[in-house]
Design a protein around this motif. Structure first.
Motif, PDB file in Angstrom:
ATOM      1  N   ASP A  35     -45.275  86.059  20.350  1.00 19.07           N
ATOM      2  CA  ASP A  35     -45.211  87.389  20.948  1.00 19.07           C
ATOM      3  C   ASP A  35     -46.604  87.941  21.244  1.00 19.07           C
ATOM      4  OD1 ASP A  35     -42.441  87.616  20.950  1.00 19.07           O
ATOM      5  OD2 ASP A  35     -42.398  88.362  18.891  1.00 19.07           O
ATOM      6  N   ILE A  36     -46.693  88.655  22.359  1.00 17.77           N
ATOM      7  CA  ILE A  36     -47.856  89.479  22.677  1.00 17.77           C
ATOM      8  C   ILE A  36     -47.466  90.920  22.360  1.00 17.77           C
ATOM      9  CG2 ILE A  36     -49.394  90.320  24.490  1.00 17.77           C
ATOM     10  CD1 ILE A  36     -49.920  87.449  24.005  1.00 17.77           C
ATOM     11  N   THR A  37     -48.181  91.561  21.473  1.00 14.21           N
ATOM     12  CA  THR A  37     -47.898  92.939  21.104  1.00 14.21           C
ATOM     13  C   THR A  37     -48.684  93.880  22.005  1.00 14.21           C
ATOM     14  OG1 THR A  37     -47.506  92.331  18.801  1.00 14.21           O
ATOM     15  CG2 THR A  37     -47.975  94.643  19.256  1.00 14.21           C
ATOM     16  N   VAL A  38     -47.993  94.857  22.586  1.00 15.40           N
ATOM     17  CA  VAL A  38     -48.605  95.832  23.483  1.00 15.40           C
ATOM     18  C   VAL A  38     -48.531  97.211  22.835  1.00 15.40           C
ATOM     19  CG1 VAL A  38     -48.613  96.826  25.803  1.00 15.40           C
ATOM     20  CG2 VAL A  38     -47.858  94.462  25.461  1.00 15.40           C
ATOM     21  N   THR A  39     -49.662  97.874  22.735  1.00 15.37           N
ATOM     22  CA  THR A  39     -49.699  99.220  22.172  1.00 15.37           C
ATOM     23  C   THR A  39     -50.258 100.188  23.195  1.00 15.37           C
ATOM     24  OG1 THR A  39     -51.869  98.771  21.198  1.00 15.37           O
ATOM     25  CG2 THR A  39     -49.946  98.409  19.803  1.00 15.37           C
ATOM     26  N   MET A  40     -49.847 101.434  23.121  1.00 18.64           N
ATOM     27  CA  MET A  40     -50.287 102.458  24.057  1.00 18.64           C
ATOM     28  C   MET A  40     -51.161 103.474  23.329  1.00 18.64           C
ATOM     29  SD  MET A  40     -47.960 104.906  26.520  1.00 18.64           S
ATOM     30  CE  MET A  40     -47.224 105.807  25.147  1.00 18.64           C
ATOM     31  N   HIS A  41     -52.314 103.781  23.922  1.00 23.91           N
ATOM     32  CA  HIS A  41     -53.269 104.688  23.294  1.00 23.91           C
ATOM     33  C   HIS A  41     -53.689 105.771  24.289  1.00 23.91           C
ATOM     34  CE1 HIS A  41     -53.792 101.696  20.043  1.00 23.91           C
ATOM     35  NE2 HIS A  41     -53.681 100.817  21.026  1.00 23.91           N
ATOM     36  N   SER A  42     -54.045 106.917  23.767  1.00 24.70           N
ATOM     37  CA  SER A  42     -54.580 108.003  24.588  1.00 24.70           C
ATOM     38  C   SER A  42     -56.099 108.012  24.486  1.00 24.70           C
ATOM     39  CB  SER A  42     -54.026 109.360  24.115  1.00 24.70           C
ATOM     40  OG  SER A  42     -52.626 109.415  24.262  1.00 24.70           O
ATOM     41  N   SER A  43     -56.757 108.150  25.621  1.00 23.78           N
ATOM     42  CA  SER A  43     -58.206 108.226  25.644  1.00 23.78           C
ATOM     43  C   SER A  43     -58.635 109.263  26.672  1.00 23.78           C
ATOM     44  CB  SER A  43     -58.798 106.855  25.996  1.00 23.78           C
ATOM     45  OG  SER A  43     -58.528 106.531  27.350  1.00 23.78           O
ATOM     46  N   HIS A  44     -59.959 109.461  26.791  1.00 25.47           N
ATOM     47  CA  HIS A  44     -60.457 110.427  27.760  1.00 25.47           C
ATOM     48  C   HIS A  44     -60.157 109.998  29.192  1.00 25.47           C
ATOM     49  CE1 HIS A  44     -63.670 107.431  27.487  1.00 25.47           C
ATOM     50  NE2 HIS A  44     -64.022 107.809  28.715  1.00 25.47           N
ATOM     51  N   GLU A  45     -59.838 108.705  29.358  1.00 23.97           N
ATOM     52  CA  GLU A  45     -59.503 108.201  30.690  1.00 23.97           C
ATOM     53  C   GLU A  45     -57.998 108.291  30.966  1.00 23.97           C
ATOM     54  OE1 GLU A  45     -61.000 104.261  30.788  1.00 23.97           O
ATOM     55  OE2 GLU A  45     -63.098 104.876  30.955  1.00 23.97           O
ATOM     56  N   GLY A  46     -57.225 108.718  29.955  1.00 27.88           N
ATOM     57  CA  GLY A  46     -55.782 108.779  30.102  1.00 27.88           C
ATOM     58  C   GLY A  46     -55.095 107.798  29.176  1.00 27.88           C
ATOM     59  N   ILE A  47     -53.996 107.240  29.630  1.00 33.89           N
ATOM     60  CA  ILE A  47     -53.231 106.290  28.822  1.00 33.89           C
ATOM     61  C   ILE A  47     -53.842 104.898  28.959  1.00 33.89           C
ATOM     62  CG2 ILE A  47     -50.991 105.219  28.454  1.00 33.89           C
ATOM     63  CD1 ILE A  47     -51.147 108.132  27.647  1.00 33.89           C
ATOM     64  N   PHE A  49     -53.341 100.844  27.667  1.00 33.80           N
ATOM     65  CA  PHE A  49     -52.501  99.835  27.042  1.00 33.80           C
ATOM     66  C   PHE A  49     -53.372  98.695  26.518  1.00 33.80           C
ATOM     67  CE2 PHE A  49     -49.840 101.896  30.244  1.00 33.80           C
ATOM     68  CZ  PHE A  49     -48.744 102.280  29.470  1.00 33.80           C
ATOM     69  N   CYS A  50     -53.098  98.266  25.302  1.00 29.55           N
ATOM     70  CA  CYS A  50     -53.832  97.162  24.685  1.00 29.55           C
ATOM     71  C   CYS A  50     -52.844  96.070  24.277  1.00 29.55           C
ATOM     72  CB  CYS A  50     -54.604  97.637  23.455  1.00 29.55           C
ATOM     73  SG  CYS A  50     -55.811  98.937  23.799  1.00 29.55           S
ATOM     74  N   ALA A  51     -53.249  94.816  24.451  1.00 30.74           N
ATOM     75  CA  ALA A  51     -52.368  93.686  24.147  1.00 30.74           C
ATOM     76  C   ALA A  51     -53.127  92.637  23.360  1.00 30.74           C
ATOM     77  CB  ALA A  51     -51.805  93.083  25.442  1.00 30.74           C
ATOM     78  N   SER A  52     -52.442  91.991  22.434  1.00 26.23           N
ATOM     79  CA  SER A  52     -53.040  90.907  21.653  1.00 26.23           C
ATOM     80  C   SER A  52     -51.917  90.055  21.071  1.00 26.23           C
ATOM     81  CB  SER A  52     -53.924  91.446  20.529  1.00 26.23           C
ATOM     82  OG  SER A  52     -53.163  92.228  19.629  1.00 26.23           O
ATOM     83  N   GLY A  53     -52.251  88.830  20.701  1.00 30.98           N
ATOM     84  CA  GLY A  53     -51.277  87.912  20.126  1.00 30.98           C
ATOM     85  C   GLY A  53     -51.856  87.156  18.961  1.00 30.98           C
ATOM     86  N   ALA A  54     -50.979  86.532  18.151  1.00 31.81           N
ATOM     87  CA  ALA A  54     -51.413  85.851  16.938  1.00 31.81           C
ATOM     88  C   ALA A  54     -51.312  84.331  17.025  1.00 31.81           C
ATOM     89  CB  ALA A  54     -50.585  86.346  15.746  1.00 31.81           C
ATOM     90  N   HIS A  55     -50.738  83.788  18.090  1.00 30.77           N
ATOM     91  CA  HIS A  55     -50.618  82.330  18.179  1.00 30.77           C
ATOM     92  C   HIS A  55     -52.012  81.701  18.193  1.00 30.77           C
ATOM     93  CE1 HIS A  55     -49.828  78.340  19.835  1.00 30.77           C
ATOM     94  NE2 HIS A  55     -48.581  78.499  19.410  1.00 30.77           N
ATOM     95  N   PRO A  56     -52.194  80.558  17.502  1.00 29.25           N
ATOM     96  CA  PRO A  56     -53.518  79.929  17.453  1.00 29.25           C
ATOM     97  C   PRO A  56     -54.137  79.668  18.818  1.00 29.25           C
ATOM     98  CG  PRO A  56     -52.054  78.895  15.865  1.00 29.25           C
ATOM     99  CD  PRO A  56     -51.210  79.856  16.659  1.00 29.25           C
ATOM    100  N   ALA A  57     -53.311  79.422  19.829  1.00 28.21           N
ATOM    101  CA  ALA A  57     -53.848  79.136  21.160  1.00 28.21           C
ATOM    102  C   ALA A  57     -54.541  80.343  21.769  1.00 28.21           C
ATOM    103  CB  ALA A  57     -52.730  78.656  22.093  1.00 28.21           C
ATOM    104  N   ILE A  58     -54.129  81.543  21.369  1.00 26.05           N
ATOM    105  CA  ILE A  58     -54.695  82.761  21.966  1.00 26.05           C
ATOM    106  C   ILE A  58     -55.333  83.660  20.925  1.00 26.05           C
ATOM    107  CG2 ILE A  58     -53.131  82.755  23.952  1.00 26.05           C
ATOM    108  CD1 ILE A  58     -51.373  84.745  22.488  1.00 26.05           C
ATOM    109  N   LYS A  59     -55.460  83.181  19.703  1.00 25.41           N
ATOM    110  CA  LYS A  59     -56.054  83.988  18.652  1.00 25.41           C
ATOM    111  C   LYS A  59     -57.474  84.387  19.035  1.00 25.41           C
ATOM    112  CE  LYS A  59     -56.657  84.145  13.649  1.00 25.41           C
ATOM    113  NZ  LYS A  59     -56.499  83.395  12.382  1.00 25.41           N
ATOM    114  N   GLY A  60     -57.797  85.658  18.897  1.00 32.85           N
ATOM    115  CA  GLY A  60     -59.118  86.147  19.269  1.00 32.85           C
ATOM    116  C   GLY A  60     -59.168  86.775  20.641  1.00 32.85           C
TER     117      GLY A  60
END
Length: 246
Positions: A35-47, A49-60
């Motif tokens: 899974d790729i986890t997507v989170t939504m954050h508020s900043s001075h630029e607006g909304i 979205f940040c995404a990251s995953g834990a599989h070794p192929a994409i870790k980091g």
């Protein structure tokens, strides 16, 4: 002939237009789904979205953007490149052998410890070893870098918190010799490890209170005889001393 893809991002259609606070995109890979986890954050630029995953192929790897559709496309491209690198590598069985010396001298308590490790890994045969011993390996299921080095080697490094600076800073804090070789030498390494184990057990026997009381402490010359005895008969010692195994 079209190139076969190794990954596929599955995104529910309703989620590409309107973001949620937490979203999840499934990644189909040759060894299963992740899974790729997507989170939504508020900043001075607006909304954002940040995404990251834990599989070794994409870790980091991590992604961010203000548009979920654009972000999804970037994730798909980067995941595919990472999957091609990860799964296309023909890893070869190898071993990492490390001999270390640990000395502690404080509060009138001096300690000397010798450590000998044999670790099963996989080696990328097509990746060249770096100028400072950097070697690309697969540790379990995680691609990483192991430094091959001599025990007295000194590594220059920056003061920042980059991965490279941290890696070489840690290397400077240890006294070890570390080599990576094909698994054809595994039995030789384990035999050496067994000999050191038998030597340690025989030395402990020689250091028992009743023996020291009668014979005194062993001399450096005595150590040579103890080591030769361990070389001549290491297996019997290990069978008799299973209680020392951790």
């Amino acid at each position: 002939m079209a190139e076969k893809r190794m990954s596929k991002i599955m995104v529910p259609r309703a989620r590409t237009d309107a973001g949620k606070k937490v979203d999840s995109w499934r990644v189909e890979l040759p060894d299963g789904n992740s899974d790729i986890t997507v989170t939504m954050h508020s900043s001075h630029e607006g909304i954002l979205f940040c995404a990251s995953g834990a599989h070794p192929a994409i870790k980091g790897l991590s992604w961010e953007g203000t548009d979920l559709t654009i972000l999804k496309n970037e994730v798909q491209q980067d995941v595919e490149r990472a999957a091609q690198r990860y799964f296309a590598t023909e890893w070869e069985p190898a071993i990492c052998i490390e001999a270390g010396l640990y000395i502690s001298d404080r509060d009138q308590n001096r300690s000397v410890q010798i450590k000998f490790d044999v670790k099963d890994i996989h080696l990328d045969p097509n990746a060249p070893v770096g100028n400072r011993g950097e070697t690309k390996v697969l540790d379990g299921t995680i691609p990483t870098v192991i430094i091959q080095r001599g025990h007295d080697q000194v590594f220059e490094h920056g003061k920042g918190m980059s991965r490279e600076s941290i890696r070489f800073s840690r290397e400077n804090g240890t006294t070890v010799a570390r080599s990576i070789t094909g698994d054809g030498m595994r039995e030789d390494a384990l035999e050496l490890q067994s000999t050191l184990e038998a030597f340690s057990i025989k030395l402990m026997r020689r250091m028992a209170p009743d023996v020291v009381r009668i014979e005194g402490l062993p001399s450096p010359e005595d150590l040579q005889g103890i080591l030769q005895d361990a070389i001549d008969n290491p297996e019997k010692e290990q069978r008799d001393e299973d209680e020392f195994r951790m």
